[in-house]
Design a protein around this motif. Structure first.
Motif, PDB file in Angstrom:
ATOM      1  N   ALA A  94      28.797 -94.120  56.586  1.00 15.50           N
ATOM      2  CA  ALA A  94      27.927 -95.091  57.254  1.00 15.50           C
ATOM      3  C   ALA A  94      28.676 -96.363  57.638  1.00 15.50           C
ATOM      4  CB  ALA A  94      26.747 -95.447  56.341  1.00 15.50           C
ATOM      5  N   LEU A  95      29.879 -96.543  57.116  1.00 12.57           N
ATOM      6  CA  LEU A  95      30.592 -97.800  57.313  1.00 12.57           C
ATOM      7  C   LEU A  95      31.000 -98.102  58.753  1.00 12.57           C
ATOM      8  CD1 LEU A  95      32.846 -98.137  54.147  1.00 12.57           C
ATOM      9  CD2 LEU A  95      31.015 -99.656  54.884  1.00 12.57           C
ATOM     10  N   PRO A  96      31.563 -97.143  59.507  1.00 11.22           N
ATOM     11  CA  PRO A  96      32.012 -97.498  60.865  1.00 11.22           C
ATOM     12  C   PRO A  96      30.914 -98.107  61.730  1.00 11.22           C
ATOM     13  CG  PRO A  96      32.907 -95.377  60.221  1.00 11.22           C
ATOM     14  CD  PRO A  96      31.916 -95.754  59.167  1.00 11.22           C
ATOM     15  N   GLU A  97      29.745 -97.481  61.742  1.00  8.91           N
ATOM     16  CA  GLU A  97      28.647 -97.987  62.568  1.00  8.91           C
ATOM     17  C   GLU A  97      28.143 -99.338  62.051  1.00  8.91           C
ATOM     18  OE1 GLU A  97      24.352 -96.360  64.337  1.00  8.91           O
ATOM     19  OE2 GLU A  97      25.554 -95.119  62.994  1.00  8.91           O
ATOM     20  N   TYR A  98      28.071 -99.458  60.725  1.00  6.38           N
ATOM     21  CA  TYR A  98      27.536-100.684  60.138  1.00  6.38           C
ATOM     22  C   TYR A  98      28.513-101.852  60.287  1.00  6.38           C
ATOM     23  CZ  TYR A  98      25.350-103.750  56.646  1.00  6.38           C
ATOM     24  OH  TYR A  98      24.759-104.804  55.993  1.00  6.38           O
ATOM     25  N   THR A  99      29.784-101.626  60.062  1.00  2.00           N
ATOM     26  CA  THR A  99      30.756-102.710  60.207  1.00  2.00           C
ATOM     27  C   THR A  99      30.851-103.165  61.660  1.00  2.00           C
ATOM     28  OG1 THR A  99      32.540-101.056  60.347  1.00  2.00           O
ATOM     29  CG2 THR A  99      32.149-102.075  58.216  1.00  2.00           C
ATOM     30  N   LYS A 100      30.650-102.253  62.591  1.00  5.10           N
ATOM     31  CA  LYS A 100      30.617-102.642  64.001  1.00  5.10           C
ATOM     32  C   LYS A 100      29.442-103.584  64.253  1.00  5.10           C
ATOM     33  CE  LYS A 100      30.435-100.742  68.720  1.00  5.10           C
ATOM     34  NZ  LYS A 100      29.199-101.441  69.151  1.00  5.10           N
ATOM     35  N   ALA A 101      28.280-103.243  63.685  1.00  9.23           N
ATOM     36  CA  ALA A 101      27.105-104.104  63.846  1.00  9.23           C
ATOM     37  C   ALA A 101      27.335-105.460  63.189  1.00  9.23           C
ATOM     38  CB  ALA A 101      25.876-103.420  63.240  1.00  9.23           C
ATOM     39  N   LEU A 102      28.005-105.471  62.043  1.00  8.31           N
ATOM     40  CA  LEU A 102      28.305-106.735  61.372  1.00  8.31           C
ATOM     41  C   LEU A 102      29.206-107.624  62.215  1.00  8.31           C
ATOM     42  CD1 LEU A 102      28.861-105.605  57.667  1.00  8.31           C
ATOM     43  CD2 LEU A 102      27.282-107.384  58.425  1.00  8.31           C
ATOM     44  N   SER A 103      30.128-106.999  62.927  1.00  4.28           N
ATOM     45  CA  SER A 103      31.053-107.780  63.755  1.00  4.28           C
ATOM     46  C   SER A 103      30.366-108.403  64.960  1.00  4.28           C
ATOM     47  CB  SER A 103      32.210-106.894  64.230  1.00  4.28           C
ATOM     48  OG  SER A 103      31.760-105.945  65.198  1.00  4.28           O
ATOM     49  N   GLU A 104      29.176-107.907  65.296  1.00  2.00           N
ATOM     50  CA  GLU A 104      28.486-108.367  66.501  1.00  2.00           C
ATOM     51  C   GLU A 104      27.426-109.432  66.223  1.00  2.00           C
ATOM     52  OE1 GLU A 104      27.031-104.679  67.980  1.00  2.00           O
ATOM     53  OE2 GLU A 104      28.945-104.103  68.920  1.00  2.00           O
ATOM     54  N   VAL A 105      27.180-109.751  64.942  1.00  2.00           N
ATOM     55  CA  VAL A 105      26.185-110.775  64.626  1.00  2.00           C
ATOM     56  C   VAL A 105      26.882-112.066  64.222  1.00  2.00           C
ATOM     57  CG1 VAL A 105      24.472-109.076  63.896  1.00  2.00           C
ATOM     58  CG2 VAL A 105      25.975-110.121  62.187  1.00  2.00           C
ATOM     59  N   THR A 106      26.197-113.174  64.446  1.00  2.00           N
ATOM     60  CA  THR A 106      26.708-114.475  64.040  1.00  2.00           C
ATOM     61  C   THR A 106      26.246-114.768  62.620  1.00  2.00           C
ATOM     62  OG1 THR A 106      26.658-115.315  66.311  1.00  2.00           O
ATOM     63  CG2 THR A 106      26.691-116.946  64.535  1.00  2.00           C
ATOM     64  N   ILE A 107      27.192-115.112  61.752  1.00  3.62           N
ATOM     65  CA  ILE A 107      26.870-115.449  60.369  1.00  3.62           C
ATOM     66  C   ILE A 107      27.299-116.883  60.111  1.00  3.62           C
ATOM     67  CG2 ILE A 107      27.254-114.904  57.942  1.00  3.62           C
ATOM     68  CD1 ILE A 107      27.753-112.026  58.723  1.00  3.62           C
ATOM     69  N   ALA A 108      26.361-117.703  59.645  1.00  2.06           N
ATOM     70  CA  ALA A 108      26.633-119.100  59.338  1.00  2.06           C
ATOM     71  C   ALA A 108      26.683-119.296  57.831  1.00  2.06           C
ATOM     72  CB  ALA A 108      25.549-119.987  59.946  1.00  2.06           C
ATOM     73  N   GLU A 109      27.193-120.434  57.407  1.00  2.00           N
ATOM     74  CA  GLU A 109      27.181-120.736  55.978  1.00  2.00           C
ATOM     75  C   GLU A 109      25.745-120.990  55.543  1.00  2.00           C
ATOM     76  OE1 GLU A 109      29.220-123.811  52.785  1.00  2.00           O
ATOM     77  OE2 GLU A 109      30.203-123.350  54.680  1.00  2.00           O
ATOM     78  N   PRO A 110      25.291-120.390  54.456  1.00  2.00           N
ATOM     79  CA  PRO A 110      23.900-120.568  54.016  1.00  2.00           C
ATOM     80  C   PRO A 110      23.582-122.019  53.676  1.00  2.00           C
ATOM     81  CG  PRO A 110      24.964-118.744  52.849  1.00  2.00           C
ATOM     82  CD  PRO A 110      26.038-119.473  53.580  1.00  2.00           C
ATOM     83  N   ALA A 111      22.365-122.435  53.993  1.00  3.57           N
ATOM     84  CA  ALA A 111      21.914-123.779  53.649  1.00  3.57           C
ATOM     85  C   ALA A 111      21.558-123.882  52.168  1.00  3.57           C
ATOM     86  CB  ALA A 111      20.713-124.167  54.497  1.00  3.57           C
ATOM     87  N   VAL A 112      21.333-122.737  51.532  1.00  2.00           N
ATOM     88  CA  VAL A 112      21.029-122.646  50.100  1.00  2.00           C
ATOM     89  C   VAL A 112      21.971-121.594  49.524  1.00  2.00           C
ATOM     90  CG1 VAL A 112      19.270-122.038  48.390  1.00  2.00           C
ATOM     91  CG2 VAL A 112      18.611-123.252  50.471  1.00  2.00           C
TER      92      VAL A 112
END
Length: 415
Positions: A208-226
């Motif tokens: 499941a990793l190839p498809e999921y890591t591709k999706a992870l690379s396409e989203v913006t992740i910010a530092e959590p406020a909490v």
């Protein structure tokens, strides 16, 4: 001030009809369901309320519906209240809900990511002949020893979830799980078969990793406020990049839930609220958090509301960021006896803090609060306070006030 932890459940909390009362009673929930339905391409309301139970429990559907329902419940719970959340975390999938609640992900990106996650995991598990069991009534160390001994004969059973001292979840092939069950029972333990589609949180999920890591690379992740605690490390995330890496690793690594709970208990977390359907996590937390109070929003919404209102009132009585910075500035020992440096770095900065304290503390902007923290840092640095003490004082102030969104200031001390 009592530290508040919000926890979000993972797969296994879903059931046919879940969230109906929240959907019927709150427009904001209906809006989130509609928004998510547009993204995933099917009606979440139909799935949750009218689909057969077998459909609701499918991995590809359960994960998306749990994310959307849990987060929309969180929005209802916090609407109209400035809830002083100290920490966020979740079990497995619930960690993504926690990241969403902490502002590290947008709602749209979280839904897209979980859609891919659920589909990839279901596809990987299909016809794999794998599953999971819960080893109960046996200490973790004894379960690990049983697994080690069993695997020495050529088997491949893996620890998937460290849920508690007497509950450890194992993944493997169905044949190996049958074998380890007998192995555990011979040694006084008990195994419960879990109603899941595959060997999650183990190397059996590598497909499941190839498809999921591709999706992870396409989203913006910010530092959590909490601060959000990671299932992979059992510790709070320190950067956005660490989140991206750990979310990928999480698919094939054990969930270290007991480590998260222990870490938060050590931080004196006093109130725990599960936000999501049912009360799976509440049952796991009760007894594991010492004197901490544990509640389920789904099962006791009125009680949770009263608890939150009480915490909000307590926070109002607490000194704010500026007041705590003033106290810390006065309390730290001075090791700098250069008169000019002391005047410019300590006296002038303290006077500026005093000016900030004269303002309406309820209406201070984030910039003004950040200025207070920076003034305290200037004072402590001028006084030559050791850096570990500086970090501890800043982190304590941010935790007490719930202003953990300013934690990057404290993080800068490490550089």
């Amino acid at each position: 001030m009592k530290d508040l932890v919000i926890v979000f459940p993972g797969q296994g909390s879903q059931f046919a009809g879940m969230g109906r009362k929240w959907f019927d009673e709150h427009e904001s929930v209906r809006e989130r369901f509609a928004q998510a339905s547009d993204i995933v391409g099917y009606s979440l309301a139909d799935l949750c309320f009218t689909a057969p139970p077998a459909e609701v429990t499918r991995t590809r559907y359960a994960q998306v519906s749990l994310l959307v329902l849990s987060y929309s419940m969180y929005e209802v719970m916090t609407a109209g209240r400035k809830v002083p959340v100290s920490y966020l975390t979740g079990h497995s999938l619930g960690e993504i809900t926690a990241l969403l609640a902490a502002g590290a992900l947008t709602f749209e990106d979280a839904v897209r990511l979980v859609k891919v996650r659920g589909e990839a995991m279901e596809g990987c598990a299909a016809d794999s002949g794998t599953g999971m069991i819960a080893a109960v009534r046996m200490p973790v160390a004894d379960v690990e020893k049983c697994v080690e001994d069993f695997n020495a004969a050529g088997h491949d059973v893996q620890v998937a979830n460290y849920n508690g001292e007497l509950q450890t979840v194992l993944s493997g092939t169905l044949d190996d799980l049958k074998g380890i069950t007998a192995h555990l029972e011979d040694r006084g333990g008990r195994a419960v078969k879990l109603n899941v589609a595959g060997a999650f949180h183990s190397t059996f999920m590598a497909g499941a990793l190839p498809e999921y890591t591709k999706a992870l690379s396409e989203v913006t992740i910010a530092e959590p406020a909490v601060p959000v605690y990671s299932n992979v490390t059992g510790e709070a995330y320190e950067s956005a990049e660490a989140i991206r890496e750990a979310l990928a690793v999480q698919l094939t690594s054990p969930v270290r839930w007991s480590d998260i709970v222990a870490a938060l208990v050590d931080r004196k977390a006093a109130v725990w609220i599960e936000v999501g359907p049912k009360q799976v996590l509440k049952k796991m937390l009760t007894g594991a958090v010492g004197s901490g109070e544990v509640y389920s929003l789904d099962e006791e919404p009125d009680r949770v509301g009263a608890v939150l209102d009480h915490l909000v009132e307590l926070k109002k009585r607490e000194p704010g960021v500026v007041g705590l910075c003033l106290g810390a500035a006065a309390a730290t020992r001075n090791r700098n006896f250069d008169a000019d440096e002391y005047h410019n770095g300590v006296v002038v900065s303290y006077r500026k803090l005093q000016e900030l304290s004269k303002l309406d503390q309820e209406s201070l902007s984030d910039q003004q609060k950040q200025a207070a923290v920076e003034l305290l840092l200037t004072i402590m640095r001028t006084k030559r306070v050791p850096e570990p003490e500086q970090r501890d004082r800043i982190e304590s102030i941010l935790r007490r006030t719930g202003e953990v969104g300013l934690r990057t200031i404290a993080g800068a001390l490490a550089t």
